[in-house]
Enzyme design. Structure first.
Site, PDB file in Angstrom:
ATOM      1  N   CYS A   1       0.831   3.837   0.256  1.00 15.43           N
ATOM      2  CA  CYS A   1       2.287   3.832   0.373  1.00 15.43           C
ATOM      3  C   CYS A   1       2.686   3.772   1.839  1.00 15.43           C
ATOM      4  O   CYS A   1       2.665   4.790   2.543  1.00 15.43           O
ATOM      5  CB  CYS A   1       2.896   5.067  -0.293  1.00 15.43           C
ATOM      6  SG  CYS A   1       4.702   5.082  -0.168  1.00 15.43           S
TER       7      CYS A   1
ATOM      8  N   CYS B   1       5.596   6.128   2.935  1.00 12.23           N
ATOM      9  CA  CYS B   1       5.191   7.532   3.077  1.00 12.23           C
ATOM     10  C   CYS B   1       4.283   7.719   4.292  1.00 12.23           C
ATOM     11  O   CYS B   1       4.407   8.713   5.019  1.00 12.23           O
ATOM     12  CB  CYS B   1       4.511   8.028   1.809  1.00 12.23           C
ATOM     13  SG  CYS B   1       5.644   8.141   0.388  1.00 12.23           S
TER      14      CYS B   1
END
Length: 182
Positions: free
Chosen positions: A132, A135
């Site tokens: 991700c 993130c």
């Protein structure tokens, strides 16, 4: 023999580099024991490999409190959720989804029960395994703002990479691990 040594013996010869990386990771003393073993445990959980998780939890329990172990597990769990959601919001073409509140409970991030930078480092490692980008970027910025060095951040991601490769090597060895090393 420690759980990590036992795990090392399960890594097949075709993955000798993985075995050597695991050995160097265990010997690495650049991080505090809690930070290091929290990374190992959170990353192991992110790989979803039961053998690796058991070995890392056993190793972590020798140096971490039960509260810290729970925090490492919480980092893996909450990032599993966040990584899916924020990866979607980042990758989807429509900007509309970035504006909608995620409505995901993640109170543990604000109060993980351990030093916030440890939790953030564990979350970064899990986010790297889960791929991700949003993130990863958010955790890296938070860590840098907290004064965590780029070397410590890079080490966390290196640990995550090694844990992922250990999981794959064990799975590639097949059901008879006794034949892993000749």
């Amino acid at each position: 023999m420690s759980s990590i040594e036992q795990l090392s013996h399960r890594i097949p010869d075709f993955a000798k580099d993985v075995r050597l990386n695991l050995t160097s990771l265990v010997a690495d003393e650049t991080l505090s024991p809690q930070r290091k073993y929290g990374l190992l445990l959170a990353s192991a959980i992110a790989t979803r490999n039961a053998t690796l998780i058991a070995a890392m939890e056993s190793a972590a329990s020798a140096v971490m409190t039960s509260v810290a172990i729970s925090a490492a597990k919480a980092a893996a769990c909450v990032m599993a959720m966040n990584n899916v959601y924020y990866r979607f919001a980042h990758l989807v073409s429509s900007p509309e989804y970035k504006m909608i509140p995620p409505r995901l409970r993640m109170n543990v991030i604000a109060n993980p029960g351990v030093d916030k930078s440890d939790f953030e480092l564990w979350s970064l490692a899990v986010s790297a395994i889960n791929g991700c980008g949003a993130c990863i970027d958010a955790h890296e910025k938070t860590l840098r703002a907290a004064g965590v060095s780029s070397e410590a951040i890079q080490t966390a991601v290196r640990f995550a990479a090694i844990m992922q490769s250990v999981a794959i090597a064990i799975e590639a060895a097949g059901p008879n691990p006794s034949q892993a090393r000749g």
